[in-house]
Design a protein around this motif. Structure first.
Motif, PDB file in Angstrom:
ATOM      1  N   SER A 165       0.809  -1.224   0.000  1.00 32.69           N
ATOM      2  CA  SER A 165       0.000   0.000   0.000  1.00 32.69           C
ATOM      3  C   SER A 165       0.837   1.266   0.000  1.00 32.69           C
ATOM      4  N   GLY A 180       2.361   2.216  -2.328  1.00 36.69           N
ATOM      5  CA  GLY A 180       2.110   2.750  -3.657  1.00 36.69           C
ATOM      6  C   GLY A 180       0.920   3.682  -3.723  1.00 36.69           C
ATOM      7  N   ASN A 181       0.107   3.730  -2.650  1.00 32.97           N
ATOM      8  CA  ASN A 181      -1.045   4.633  -2.621  1.00 32.97           C
ATOM      9  C   ASN A 181      -0.672   6.058  -2.224  1.00 32.97           C
ATOM     10  N   THR A 220       0.579   8.591  -3.561  1.00 36.37           N
ATOM     11  CA  THR A 220       0.931   8.990  -4.920  1.00 36.37           C
ATOM     12  C   THR A 220       1.530  10.389  -5.035  1.00 36.37           C
ATOM     13  N   GLU A 240       4.986  -2.262  -5.985  1.00 36.23           N
ATOM     14  CA  GLU A 240       4.057  -1.129  -5.975  1.00 36.23           C
ATOM     15  C   GLU A 240       4.776   0.199  -5.799  1.00 36.23           C
ATOM     16  N   ARG A 288       4.487   2.857  -8.457  1.00 33.58           N
ATOM     17  CA  ARG A 288       3.341   3.754  -8.594  1.00 33.58           C
ATOM     18  C   ARG A 288       3.658   5.164  -8.109  1.00 33.58           C
ATOM     19  N   ARG A 318       5.013   8.005  -8.882  1.00 33.60           N
ATOM     20  CA  ARG A 318       5.519   8.700 -10.069  1.00 33.60           C
ATOM     21  C   ARG A 318       6.159  10.049  -9.741  1.00 33.60           C
ATOM     22  N   ASN A 330       9.534  -2.489 -11.819  1.00 36.89           N
ATOM     23  CA  ASN A 330       8.499  -1.451 -11.882  1.00 36.89           C
ATOM     24  C   ASN A 330       8.997  -0.084 -11.433  1.00 36.89           C
ATOM     25  N   HIS A 362       9.129   3.224 -13.520  1.00 36.19           N
ATOM     26  CA  HIS A 362       8.091   4.247 -13.666  1.00 36.19           C
ATOM     27  C   HIS A 362       8.374   5.485 -12.817  1.00 36.19           C
ATOM     28  N   CYS A 363       9.325   5.384 -11.891  1.00 35.30           N
ATOM     29  CA  CYS A 363       9.675   6.522 -11.022  1.00 35.30           C
ATOM     30  C   CYS A 363      10.672   7.415 -11.749  1.00 35.30           C
TER      31      CYS A 363
END
Length: 248
Positions: free
Chosen positions: A108, A110-111, A113, A132, A135, A137, A156, A159-160
């Protein structure tokens, strides 16, 4: 093979590293100026609060009782180590450096944001770095050094793309450096020192034109050093010592 930095250079680099940390932690809004304020800000506030509470649940040892201060009596933006965007009230910085915390990072994370800085260095976090994390970004500063993280670097994390500093040194991370990380073109600092990483040192690191620090020492890298790394003309520190590299 690489060369060891001089003692004076190490002192100056530690000062620079500390300065970056101080800026990211004390000026989180500056690091998040490009993060748009969501129209669903109230929903985002609740999402951030729940993510922090989930993080708290994963802490199994807390000798300084930091997590006891994460309670409902005050807004989560005032919890120890948490900094929020002034108007959006979204978490932009989480700094729990050197709190002797034992636990793991929940998916979590990753939430969060709006997060631009995450500093968990010098604790006892274990387990794998959750994919995660990709996520996040808006993430510019990620310091998970001096813990006990295992497993591979999540692909993953490619994506950062706003990352300026990635510090995973002094853990137990295995596998190779994912080729997907070639997207992290804004990196200034890459610290992977003292892990169990293997494979070749990717030549695409030579495309990181802003890179100032590249420390890959004390791993299990093999092969030769790519000529492409010669494009890194702005390096202040380059170390690949104590690997299994051979000369070209």
């Amino acid at each position: 093979m690489g060369h060891s930095p001089t003692k004076g250079k190490l002192v100056s680099l530690k000062f620079l590293h500390g300065f970056i940390l101080l800026w990211m932690v004390t000026c989180p809004e500056s690091a998040a100026l490009n993060s748009p304020i969501s129209k669903q800000s109230l929903r985002g506030n609740e999402s951030d609060r729940l993510a922090l509470l989930d993080f708290k649940k994963k802490i199994t040892e807390d000798p300084f009782h930091v997590m006891s201060l994460w309670n409902q009596s005050i807004h989560f933006c005032s919890w120890v180590g948490v900094s929020c965007h002034r108007s959006a009230k979204r978490v932009v910085s989480l700094n729990l450096q050197a709190q002797q915390l034992v636990g793991s990072i929940p998916p979590s994370i990753g939430n969060l944001t709006f997060l631009s800085a995450l500093n968990l260095m010098r604790n006892n976090f274990h387990g794998e770095i959750p994919p995660e994390m990709g996520r996040l970004r808006s993430l510019q500063y990620l310091n998970l050094s001096q813990n006990s993280f295992r497993g591979k670097i999540p692909a993953n994390m490619s994506h950062c793309t706003q990352l300026r500093l990635l510090n995973l040194e002094s853990n137990q991370i295995t596998g190779s450096i994912p080729n997907q990380l070639s997207s992290l073109l804004k990196l200034n600092h890459l610290w992977l020192f003292y892990n169990n990483l293997s494979g070749n040192i990717p030549g695409w690191i030579g495309n990181f034109s802003s890179l100032k620090i590249l420390n890959l020492g004390r791993n299990n890298f093999h092969g030769t050093i790519s000529n492409e790394l010669g494009h890194l003309t702005g390096l202040d520190l380059f170390s690949v010592e104590a690997n299994n590299l051979s000369e070209a």
